[in-house]
Design a protein around this motif. Structure first.
Motif, PDB file in Angstrom:
ATOM      1  N   ARG A 123       0.830  -1.202   0.000  1.00 39.98           N
ATOM      2  CA  ARG A 123       0.000   0.000   0.000  1.00 39.98           C
ATOM      3  C   ARG A 123       0.868   1.258   0.000  1.00 39.98           C
ATOM      4  N   ASP A 124       0.182   2.391  -0.069  1.00 43.79           N
ATOM      5  CA  ASP A 124       0.873   3.684  -0.012  1.00 43.79           C
ATOM      6  C   ASP A 124       1.991   3.747  -1.044  1.00 43.79           C
ATOM      7  N   GLN A 126       3.947   5.214  -4.087  1.00 37.49           N
ATOM      8  CA  GLN A 126       4.168   6.503  -4.753  1.00 37.49           C
ATOM      9  C   GLN A 126       5.496   6.479  -5.502  1.00 37.49           C
ATOM     10  N   SER A 149       4.481   0.657   1.304  1.00 38.84           N
ATOM     11  CA  SER A 149       4.347  -0.046   2.570  1.00 38.84           C
ATOM     12  C   SER A 149       4.190  -1.523   2.250  1.00 38.84           C
ATOM     13  N   MET A 154       7.896   0.382   5.691  1.00 41.45           N
ATOM     14  CA  MET A 154       8.121   1.342   4.615  1.00 41.45           C
ATOM     15  C   MET A 154       9.456   1.072   3.917  1.00 41.45           C
ATOM     16  N   THR A 187       3.239  12.982   0.937  1.00 42.92           N
ATOM     17  CA  THR A 187       2.683  12.371   2.138  1.00 42.92           C
ATOM     18  C   THR A 187       3.350  12.980   3.358  1.00 42.92           C
ATOM     19  N   HIS A 189       3.735  11.015   5.973  1.00 42.27           N
ATOM     20  CA  HIS A 189       4.378   9.840   6.561  1.00 42.27           C
ATOM     21  C   HIS A 189       5.553   9.432   5.680  1.00 42.27           C
ATOM     22  N   HIS A 196      12.408   6.262   5.313  1.00 42.98           N
ATOM     23  CA  HIS A 196      11.886   4.905   5.172  1.00 42.98           C
ATOM     24  C   HIS A 196      12.725   3.897   5.956  1.00 42.98           C
ATOM     25  N   ASN A 463      -7.832   6.576  -3.244  1.00 40.33           N
ATOM     26  CA  ASN A 463      -7.035   7.336  -2.277  1.00 40.33           C
ATOM     27  C   ASN A 463      -5.689   6.671  -1.999  1.00 40.33           C
ATOM     28  N   LEU A 464      -5.679   5.353  -1.901  1.00 42.86           N
ATOM     29  CA  LEU A 464      -4.429   4.643  -1.618  1.00 42.86           C
ATOM     30  C   LEU A 464      -3.629   4.357  -2.871  1.00 42.86           C
TER      31      LEU A 464
END
Length: 507
Positions: A123-124, A126, A149, A154, A187, A189, A196, A463-464
């Motif tokens: 996920r997440d 980018q 992720s 991460m 982000t 995060h 990371h 969104n993800l």
């Protein structure tokens, strides 16, 4: 408390129990870096990807430099998949791998593949890039990166092409420091690369071997006494001076320098030296320009970790060979439960399309899954065929921010990437039934492949920016009308051999 609240509470409790009981698992990463010198892809890259290895790979990360970026090639590659991506997907998709993401900055290309079983837990995702060529305005040099992720941990992959030539070692250090300090993700995060947990830095880093003469270097290489050259390797020397570089680890350079070769050969540069009017210049010395390094983020550096780092740097810097079976394991802070081990680091001499040889690194990543239940569970209801409308049922297993732009795609088993769907439905627009446990959405019979086959459903979160649920494989039956009329697949609504333009596709 209503039934919905009770269900949500039970789901949350189940997730917490699964996390606390989870044991550390080992995942395998295979990384490739290759300056392809604008050449077309070879007929096969199977040996480069080591697809026949006994223990299967979980993640493939391929970083290329100097992909053909002439204006017509570049425009075509930005509109459609580039030839390198197509070759990699042709090789890996039949084996159950899906392209997660790719990013292209002129000649720099970074592609990430994962086994389909991991897709709902990555996920997440980018991508980002930073130009350093011609004062940051030209993308022939710089870095492209992908972050994600992976089961809650991460990870960031950074593919670089740094400034060339022997005398520019300090500029190369400045460039990578600038990329690490400046490149950002959208982000709050882990916005920076070094935020990371695990960072892989690789590419044509262009560091050379200083001082040694050509004769000495050839003798050392021919006799496989590579350790004699380590002390003058510019990257190893830079690590002794720069604290931020010392945070990155690298395997021992026990393979031939990867640059510069005559095309389609294992012979180093044999160009005839000409006068300055001949534009050939002097021969290039061999060098380990193509490298793979990694960094495991630690809150505090343990004494044992410092000793291990000093031992490794001393071995390469002072010319002491490491034992073949020596494990290079980094132990992070106790609460992280993440360990990274280099399994192999080598070059592949059989590939000769450019003056660089590709380099691969295989790693094992040991960690606990911070989640092992997908965000969404979905399935195909009943028997599917193009003779009737179909229903898809999905349920939310953990909270996430949904969107009216979320969609469910119908994919053939063995699909190549998330954009490779046959058709799709908008989750909100096509709802036909909702209760506290499940939601059902409608798929028109006209959208279903007439000849059938094996398929899966994937829930894509806008969104993800990733797939968060994959259904079990299911069969679509051949349409009775197709059987009766003897239709051919290429004439059936265009659904069997093409991909319909839809969400997240702009070509």
């Amino acid at each position: 408390m209503d039934d919905g609240a009770v269900s949500a509470a039970l789901n949350s409790l189940t997730l917490e129990k699964s996390r606390s009981k989870a044991a550390a698992e080992t995942f395998r990463l295979h990384m490739v870096t290759w300056n392809v010198g604008t050449a077309a892809p070879p007929a096969t890259v199977s040996s480069l990807l080591e697809i026949d290895r006994e223990k299967p790979i979980d993640l493939y990360v391929i970083g290329l430099q100097e992909v053909n970026s002439k204006i017509l090639n570049f425009i075509n590659d930005m509109t459609f998949e580039d030839p390198w991506s197509n070759l990699l997907m042709d090789t890996l998709s039949p084996l159950g791998y899906v392209k997660l993401i790719s990013i292209r900055m002129q000649g720099l290309l970074l592609i990430v593949f994962a086994k389909q079983v991991h897709i709902p837990f990555i996920r997440d995702i980018q991508a980002s890039y930073l130009r350093t060529g011609i004062y940051g305005y030209w993308g022939n040099k710089g870095g492209v990166s992908v972050r994600m992720s992976f089961y809650g941990h991460m990870i960031c992959f950074l593919n670089c092409h740094l400034t060339a030539h022997m005398g520019n070692a300090n500029q190369r250090v400045d460039e990578i420091e600038h990329i690490l300090d400046t490149q950002e993700f959208n982000t709050s995060h882990c916005p920076k690369i070094l935020d990371h947990k695990v960072v892989f830095w690789f590419g044509d880093l262009n560091f050379r071997i200083a001082d040694h003469g050509m004769h000495f270097m050839r003798e050392a290489i021919n006799n496989k006494r590579f350790h004699l050259l380590w002390e003058k390797d510019q990257l190893i020397m830079a690590k002794k001076k720069e604290a931020f570089l010392r945070e990155f680890e690298e395997g021992p350079l026990k393979f031939k320098p990867t640059y510069k070769f005559d095309l389609h050969s294992e012979t180093y540069d044999t160009r005839e030296q000409k006068t300055w009017l001949g534009f050939n210049g002097k021969k290039r010395k061999p060098a380990w320009t193509d490298r793979i390094l990694w960094r495991l983020k630690m809150d505090t550096q343990t004494a044992a970790g410092e000793a291990e780092t000093e031992k490794e740097e001393g071995a390469q810097g002072e010319g002491e060979e490491l034992e073949e079976d020596e494990e290079r394991t980094l132990v992070p802070e106790p609460e992280s439960s993440v360990k990274l081990r280099l399994e192999s680091y080598t070059t592949h001499m059989s590939y000769g399309i450019s003056d660089h040889k590709p380099v691969t690194g295989s790693f094992s990543l040991e960690m606990k899954k911070l989640y092992n239940i997908p965000l969404v569970r979905l399935k195909a209801e009943g028997e599917w065929s193009a003779d009737q409308d179909a229903l898809i049922t999905y349920s939310i297993l953990d909270t996430f921010v949904s969107s009216t732009w979320d969609w469910i795609g119908l994919y053939k088993s063995g699909f190549r990437s998330y954009t490779n769907y046959i058709t799709y439905v908008w989750v909100k627009d096509d709802e036909v039934s909702v209760n506290d446990e499940e939601v059902q959405v409608f798929l028109n019979m006209d959208e279903i492949p007439v000849l059938g086959g094996e398929f899966v459903l994937c829930y894509y979160s806008s969104n993800l920016q990733c797939i968060i649920g994959v259904s079990p494989p299911f069969q679509i039956q051949e349409s009775k009308a197709a059987i009766e009329e003897g239709m051919a697949s290429e004439n059936l609504n265009g659904l069997d051999n093409t991909t319909i333009l839809g969400p997240n596709q702009d070509f």
